[in-house]
Design an enzyme around this catalytic site. Structure first.
Site, PDB file in Angstrom:
ATOM      1  N   HIS A   1       0.834  -1.208   0.000  1.00 51.97           N
ATOM      2  CA  HIS A   1       0.000   0.000   0.000  1.00 51.97           C
ATOM      3  C   HIS A   1       0.868   1.257   0.000  1.00 51.97           C
ATOM      4  O   HIS A   1       0.615   2.199  -0.763  1.00 51.97           O
ATOM      5  CB  HIS A   1      -0.916  -0.001   1.215  1.00 51.97           C
ATOM      6  CG  HIS A   1      -1.685   1.273   1.398  1.00 51.97           C
ATOM      7  ND1 HIS A   1      -2.914   1.495   0.814  1.00 51.97           N
ATOM      8  CD2 HIS A   1      -1.396   2.412   2.094  1.00 51.97           C
ATOM      9  CE1 HIS A   1      -3.341   2.702   1.133  1.00 51.97           C
ATOM     10  NE2 HIS A   1      -2.434   3.281   1.911  1.00 51.97           N
ATOM     11  N   GLU A   2       1.876   1.280   0.857  1.00 50.98           N
ATOM     12  CA  GLU A   2       2.746   2.456   0.922  1.00 50.98           C
ATOM     13  C   GLU A   2       3.524   2.640  -0.378  1.00 50.98           C
ATOM     14  O   GLU A   2       3.763   3.777  -0.804  1.00 50.98           O
ATOM     15  CB  GLU A   2       3.693   2.360   2.118  1.00 50.98           C
ATOM     16  CG  GLU A   2       3.004   2.303   3.476  1.00 50.98           C
ATOM     17  CD  GLU A   2       2.012   3.442   3.692  1.00 50.98           C
ATOM     18  OE1 GLU A   2       2.227   4.542   3.141  1.00 50.98           O
ATOM     19  OE2 GLU A   2       1.014   3.232   4.407  1.00 50.98           O
TER      20      GLU A   2
ATOM     21  N   HIS B   1       1.604   4.600  -2.874  1.00 46.31           N
ATOM     22  CA  HIS B   1       1.735   6.055  -2.785  1.00 46.31           C
ATOM     23  C   HIS B   1       2.979   6.541  -3.527  1.00 46.31           C
ATOM     24  O   HIS B   1       2.949   7.603  -4.164  1.00 46.31           O
ATOM     25  CB  HIS B   1       1.806   6.483  -1.320  1.00 46.31           C
ATOM     26  CG  HIS B   1       0.508   6.373  -0.584  1.00 46.31           C
ATOM     27  ND1 HIS B   1      -0.667   6.905  -1.069  1.00 46.31           N
ATOM     28  CD2 HIS B   1       0.205   5.786   0.600  1.00 46.31           C
ATOM     29  CE1 HIS B   1      -1.644   6.664  -0.206  1.00 46.31           C
ATOM     30  NE2 HIS B   1      -1.148   5.981   0.808  1.00 46.31           N
TER      31      HIS B   1
ATOM     32  N   HIS C   1       3.109   9.124  -6.658  1.00 42.81           N
ATOM     33  CA  HIS C   1       3.991  10.295  -6.700  1.00 42.81           C
ATOM     34  C   HIS C   1       4.756  10.345  -8.025  1.00 42.81           C
ATOM     35  O   HIS C   1       4.857  11.401  -8.660  1.00 42.81           O
ATOM     36  CB  HIS C   1       4.969  10.240  -5.524  1.00 42.81           C
ATOM     37  CG  HIS C   1       5.751  11.504  -5.341  1.00 42.81           C
ATOM     38  ND1 HIS C   1       6.851  11.581  -4.525  1.00 42.81           N
ATOM     39  CD2 HIS C   1       5.601  12.742  -5.880  1.00 42.81           C
ATOM     40  CE1 HIS C   1       7.333  12.811  -4.560  1.00 42.81           C
ATOM     41  NE2 HIS C   1       6.595  13.531  -5.376  1.00 42.81           N
TER      42      HIS C   1
END
Length: 227
Positions: free
Chosen positions: A97-98, A101, A105
């Site tokens: 999940h991280e 991100h 980006h």
């Protein structure tokens, strides 16, 4: 109307506490289920980042539980120690999940870009809004209270923008984990449980903030009518 919104706000606040309790319980449950890949959260994160051309994004451990986050300024995926070192379903789900991100980006995902641009303003607005609202109430200054509502609205908007960012990161994470073989079919349920529980916390917080905003607006309208 104000009374009804007050009751709904309390219910939403209760939902936020329940969501936080649920995400911790779900994480701990699936932290006991080892992933068939045998990879730790750190290893999954590193592989996902590398396969998406993000070789310059570091993966670092941080103390605490559920302190995982992506730092867009220093370009670092920071994983809590239970995620970084463990090879459970919960650990690799959070790590993926991280990384979602970080990929957002790289691709300049619209909602993430907007959230980053909003952050400096929201950081200031959310810190001063409570003082303006309380000052407006105790000093009986409607203009001050209205200004507090404006600042509080910025914080609410930030939470609403956060929702698509988090849901998109979870969607990316699950797709990558299935596509690249980090999980098998029977493990998909656990991944969905972990990611959905985390998403619920953002939904509950946004709902509570939105209802609070409506309540403040209703209070302002009633006060103006009384005058």
């Amino acid at each position: 109307m104000v009374t009804l919104l007050w009751i709904l706000s309390l219910a939403a606040l209760g939902l936020t506490f329940w969501a936080q309790f649920r995400v911790k319980g779900t994480f701990r449950k699936w932290a006991q289920e080892p992933a068939s890949s045998g990879l730790t959260g750190a290893e999954v994160a590193r592989r996902i980042l590398d396969s998406n051309g993000l070789h310059d994004v570091a993966v670092e451990p941080v103390p605490g539980e559920l302190t995982d986050h992506y730092d867009p300024i220093h370009r670092v995926v920071r994983l809590s120690e239970p995620v970084y070192y463990d090879s459970s379903i919960a650990a690799i789900s959070v790590a993926a999940h991280e990384c979602g991100h970080a990929i957002q980006h790289k691709e300049a995902y619209g909602a993430l870009v907007l959230r980053h641009r909003m952050f400096p303003v929201v950081n200031f607005a959310s810190s001063i809004a409570p003082f303006l609202l309380m000052g407006g109430i105790f000093l009986h200054m409607l203009n001050l209270f209205a200004l507090g509502i404006v600042f509080f609205s910025a914080a609410v908007a930030f939470q609403l923008v956060t929702l698509p960012v988090e849901f998109n990161a979870s969607s990316r994470a699950k797709q990558i984990m299935i596509r690249d073989g980090y999980i098998r079919n029977l493990e998909e349920r656990g991944v969905s449980k972990v990611l959905n529980a985390a998403a619920l916390t953002y939904v509950a917080s946004a709902l509570y903030a939105l209802l609070e905003l409506f309540r403040f607006v209703a209070m302002l309208v009633v006060s103006q009518n009384d005058d």
